[in-house]
Design an enzyme around this catalytic site. Structure first.
Site, PDB file in Angstrom:
ATOM      1  N   SER A  67       0.835  -1.198   0.000  1.00 40.51           N
ATOM      2  CA  SER A  67       0.000   0.000   0.000  1.00 40.51           C
ATOM      3  C   SER A  67       0.876   1.257   0.000  1.00 40.51           C
ATOM      4  CB  SER A  67      -0.956  -0.047   1.203  1.00 40.51           C
ATOM      5  OG  SER A  67      -1.938   0.943   1.123  1.00 40.51           O
TER       6      SER A  67
ATOM      7  N   ARG B  58     -11.844   6.501  10.322  1.00 40.67           N
ATOM      8  CA  ARG B  58     -11.397   5.118  10.301  1.00 40.67           C
ATOM      9  C   ARG B  58     -12.476   4.198   9.736  1.00 40.67           C
ATOM     10  NH1 ARG B  58      -7.095   1.908   9.701  1.00 40.67           N
ATOM     11  NH2 ARG B  58      -7.211   0.031  10.974  1.00 40.67           N
TER      12      ARG B  58
ATOM     13  N   ASP C  46      -9.026  -6.441  -4.296  1.00 41.40           N
ATOM     14  CA  ASP C  46      -8.633  -5.128  -3.763  1.00 41.40           C
ATOM     15  C   ASP C  46      -9.240  -4.049  -4.653  1.00 41.40           C
ATOM     16  OD1 ASP C  46      -7.390  -2.830  -2.891  1.00 41.40           O
ATOM     17  OD2 ASP C  46      -5.355  -3.638  -2.970  1.00 41.40           O
TER      18      ASP C  46
ATOM     19  N   HIS D 196      -8.105  -5.079   0.029  1.00 39.94           N
ATOM     20  CA  HIS D 196      -6.813  -4.413   0.194  1.00 39.94           C
ATOM     21  C   HIS D 196      -6.047  -4.974   1.393  1.00 39.94           C
ATOM     22  CE1 HIS D 196      -3.936  -1.233  -0.397  1.00 39.94           C
ATOM     23  NE2 HIS D 196      -4.094  -0.769   0.816  1.00 39.94           N
ATOM     24  N   ASP D 197      -6.765  -5.344   2.426  1.00 40.32           N
ATOM     25  CA  ASP D 197      -6.142  -5.896   3.634  1.00 40.32           C
ATOM     26  C   ASP D 197      -5.341  -7.165   3.379  1.00 40.32           C
ATOM     27  OD1 ASP D 197      -6.613  -4.088   5.594  1.00 40.32           O
ATOM     28  OD2 ASP D 197      -8.171  -5.222   6.637  1.00 40.32           O
TER      29      ASP D 197
END
EC number: 2.3.1.46
Lengths: 387, 387
Positions: free
Chosen positions: B151, B221, B320, B353-354
């Site tokens: 990332s 968040r 992602d 994405h994680d």
């Protein structure tokens, strides 16, 4: 193909309380509505248009004193338009709890003499449909030629087909879904948290404090707006264009505006926070989250739709990632399993979820063709009646 | 394959000011870092791991006093792990402006004797790389075996290959992008607006007021977190499961928690707002937005990468949607156009994405194989040197 011209909203008052799905009920209330075109003698040409999150009863035409006050679906509804008001009698109604004239959280709670605020009951899509059915009763409309809507409006149309199967001949569901996904709910909850944690929200009773939770509403609208646009459309319209590119082609290195997309979204958020009610926003996002007609049937949408009698037009847009075509296809499949007559259009349009509000020749052609067929049925019936 | 065991962070102080891309400079400052494994005699086995938004120098191992304080990439870095600390000397460094020990907005501004707050200068990915290069100088590392990151960390690795081509033999860029899209920037700006409009933000100087803009951080968040997860993963993990389903299988009809996904996201938001610094969040999202190495070359990424000398491993994950495989392929194509040696892995993983932080056999195998080859090069070089 002309404009509908100037229109005048009307108010209908209901004295009898409406029992809600939550178990609560709402006392006497008012619904704002508008009509376009003429109801025929046998009252068979009425079309109900249901609105989405930030729209209202003002579907088409303009107000005499506000030349720019065009209705939100003016490109769809009017003389010679896809929903042709020379042939159909179209009704737009503002839902309960909304902030455009129908009874909502900003109005006086007869029980306390103060604005409802946090005391306004939560509503479901089905509650709105119940209220709309009462309006139809009062207007003397036993059966609609069609109930139609996009997005949340499509959910109302679908609910009509389930709750009052005999009261609509056609059900038109555009850019909608049989239920929200976890991701849809997640985005809604971000929006709600932004509003609920704004100190100016005052637990929903901000009216009495003379303030509005503008910051929360702004953030809520910004995040919502991102989900209405497609990634590609945003890339094409804004890309990485700098706001100040004409002056100096460099980053600002502060927390002001660097990129056009920031400027656009903040502007949209600010504008929205000027006119939209925070409690309405919360309430409508909950109605969206709660919508799930299959839930009462163990998650089986086919069962949920088994009692429907209408014919259906379902339409979706390829770049809509909020309510993707896949979600519309679920509805289509459940209807086909029930051997209902369904037309399905998956329209290749670049504008994401917002496409249902925009001018697109293929989209307009699909709706026009469907209504042309409805009009033929209507005149066929009349001919049949005369024979 | 064992754990790295207990580790101890170290601090390196820099007295000479660092000139930043914005034109500002930061006076004397400290960088926190950790190292794992042993630097070999010719200092050729060093690997720099760059961190993403909410991570730090604490890449692997645990702290003696906190048994649960596992590093953020502990599954990737350790003895016998894909980045094998029996063979490589791995360095994790906390970036300037972050909130885990390196100099940041919460530290005393020597010019005023008060916390920097809003006065802390905005930083770019390239600024971080400049600071990291100084750390490498001080550690006596002329050339890294590899610089790697996922990332935002991948952006730093890519910048290393551009800014200091001769100082890395391999560049490993995972789940990254050559620049943010309008949609990426839009989500970042929603997060920023949530923080900037929180009254407890106090224009960035909240430290002096003894408060923290927790509500803003929470919303920031929450929206960020949605973009880290895939739609499918969220559907599978949460779907429309109700939080209180065990007690009563119905909606709450209030603005508390109805769905599991709401509970999860709010918890993530609350937890984050307890430990993360609001100014750091703002600053890092701007660094993300600003990253665009092609910008100085008229938008031509191939030109931007023309001076690179490293070999590359680029990896992306199919689900992602934050930095999709398409974005990684742009980097690959630009490198191939420059006839660089590139390995590219597009990993079919469900976690969005994680995924770059998670255990996935295929992903781990790709990185392991790449490092195995690097290790062979290393021993080959040593053999060559001894011959």
């Amino acid at each position: 193909m002309g404009s509908i011209g100037t229109v005048t909203p009307q108010a209908m008052h209901f004295a009898e309380p409406l029992r809600l799905q939550s178990g609560a009920s709402i006392g006497d209330y008012t619904l704002m509505y508008e009509t376009y075109g003429t109801l025929n003698a046998d009252k068979s040409n009425a079309v109900l248009v249901c609105h989405a999150l930030n729209a209202s009863h003002h579907v088409a035409g303009t107000y005499a004193d506000k030349p720019k006050s065009q209705g939100w679906w003016d490109n769809m509804v009017g003389p010679g338009k896809p929903v042709d008001t020379d042939r159909f009698f179209v009704i737009g109604v503002n839902n309960l709890g909304s902030c455009f004239g129908s009874t909502g959280p900003m109005h006086t709670n007869p029980a306390t003499g103060k604005p409802y605020g946090a005391a306004f009951p939560l509503l479901t899509v089905e509650d709105w449909v119940s209220a709309q059915a009462r309006l139809a009763d009062r207007l003397g409309i036993e059966q609609f030629a069609a109930v139609m809507g996009g997005s949340l409006g499509g959910m109302q149309a679908l609910s009509w087909s389930i709750m009052f199967p005999e009261r609509l001949r056609h059900c038109i569901v555009i850019a909608s879904t049989p239920k929200l996904s976890a991701q849809n709910i997640a985005f809604n909850d971000v929006a709600r948290q932004a509003i609920l944690t704004d100190p100016d929200y005052h637990g929903g009773d901000f009216y009495e404090h003379g303030v509005v939770p503008k910051n929360g509403l702004k953030v809520a609208r910004m995040v919502g707006h991102i989900t209405y646009l497609s990634n590609d459309d945003m890339a094409e319209k804004f890309g990485r264009k700098l706001r100040n590119a004409a002056e100096k082609d460099d980053y600002a290195f502060d927390f002001g505006v660097d990129f056009e997309i920031e400027s656009y979204l903040r502007y949209q958020g600010d504008k929205f926070s000027e006119y939209f009610d925070a409690n309405t926003y919360l309430l409508i996002t909950k109605a969206l989250d709660y919508f799930d007609p299959a839930r009462a049937h163990g998650g089986d949408l086919t069962k949920a739709l088994s009692g429907t009698q209408a014919q259906f037009l379902i339409a979706s847009f390829t770049t809509d990632w909020r309510f993707s075509p896949e979600r519309s296809r679920e509805i289509v499949e459940a209807l086909v399993s029930n051997r209902r007559k369904v037309s399905y259009a998956e329209i290749d349009a670049p504008h994401g979820h917002d496409a249902f509000l925009l001018e697109d020749p293929r989209y307009m052609a699909v709706v026009r063709a469907y209504y042309d067929r409805m009009a033929e049925e209507l005149s066929g019936e009349l001919t049949g009646a005369a024979a």
